[in-house]
Design a protein around this motif. Structure first.
Motif, mmCIF file in Angstrom:
data_model
loop_
_atom_site.group_PDB
_atom_site.id
_atom_site.type_symbol
_atom_site.label_atom_id
_atom_site.label_comp_id
_atom_site.label_asym_id
_atom_site.label_seq_id
_atom_site.Cartn_x
_atom_site.Cartn_y
_atom_site.Cartn_z
ATOM 1 N N GLU A 5 0.820 -1.212 0.000
ATOM 2 C CA GLU A 5 0.000 0.000 0.000
ATOM 3 C C GLU A 5 0.852 1.258 0.000
ATOM 4 N N THR A 6 1.994 1.205 0.645
ATOM 5 C CA THR A 6 2.876 2.379 0.698
ATOM 6 C C THR A 6 3.364 2.733 -0.694
ATOM 7 N N LEU A 7 3.802 1.755 -1.457
ATOM 8 C CA LEU A 7 4.259 1.998 -2.823
ATOM 9 C C LEU A 7 3.113 2.493 -3.695
ATOM 10 N N TYR A 8 1.956 1.884 -3.570
ATOM 11 C CA TYR A 8 0.784 2.286 -4.346
ATOM 12 C C TYR A 8 0.468 3.769 -4.120
ATOM 13 N N HIS A 9 0.408 4.175 -2.865
ATOM 14 C CA HIS A 9 0.069 5.568 -2.570
ATOM 15 C C HIS A 9 1.198 6.524 -2.954
ATOM 16 N N ARG A 10 2.436 6.093 -2.827
ATOM 17 C CA ARG A 10 3.561 6.932 -3.258
ATOM 18 C C ARG A 10 3.476 7.197 -4.753
ATOM 19 N N LEU A 11 3.178 6.154 -5.532
ATOM 20 C CA LEU A 11 3.047 6.329 -6.976
ATOM 21 C C LEU A 11 1.886 7.257 -7.318
ATOM 22 N N LEU A 12 0.771 7.124 -6.607
ATOM 23 C CA LEU A 12 -0.359 8.023 -6.850
ATOM 24 C C LEU A 12 0.018 9.470 -6.570
ATOM 25 N N VAL A 13 0.719 9.700 -5.480
ATOM 26 C CA VAL A 13 1.129 11.069 -5.135
ATOM 27 C C VAL A 13 2.086 11.619 -6.187
#
Length: 79
Positions: A5-13
């Motif tokens: 989830e951390t990578l997913y949200h980092r990519l979204l940001v």
């Protein structure tokens, strides 16, 4: 399924302009319909009307000092 989830949200940001049209429009409707089936764990602090008068104590007892996001909602679907 274990997801990062951390990578997913980092990519979204980092790439919000490119990814928002892919993620937001069709996904929000599906998430609203299926959230109860997909929910895995609580990761936040939740207040109800029954907690009125205890907010300060509840916040003081929160185990994390490094808060990055605060979301306030009426408890309805994703807005």
């Amino acid at each position: 399924h274990n997801r990062n989830e951390t990578l997913y949200h980092r990519l979204l940001v980092d790439f919000i302009d490119e990814l928002a049209p892919l993620v937001y429009t069709p996904t929000v409707g599906v998430v609203c319909q299926q959230f109860g089936h997909r929910f895995t764990r609580s990761r936040g602090m939740y207040f109800s009307l029954n907690d009125r008068g205890n907010f300060s104590t509840m916040v003081h007892n929160w185990p994390h000092d490094d808060v990055h996001v605060i979301v306030v909602t009426d408890g309805s679907r994703i807005l």
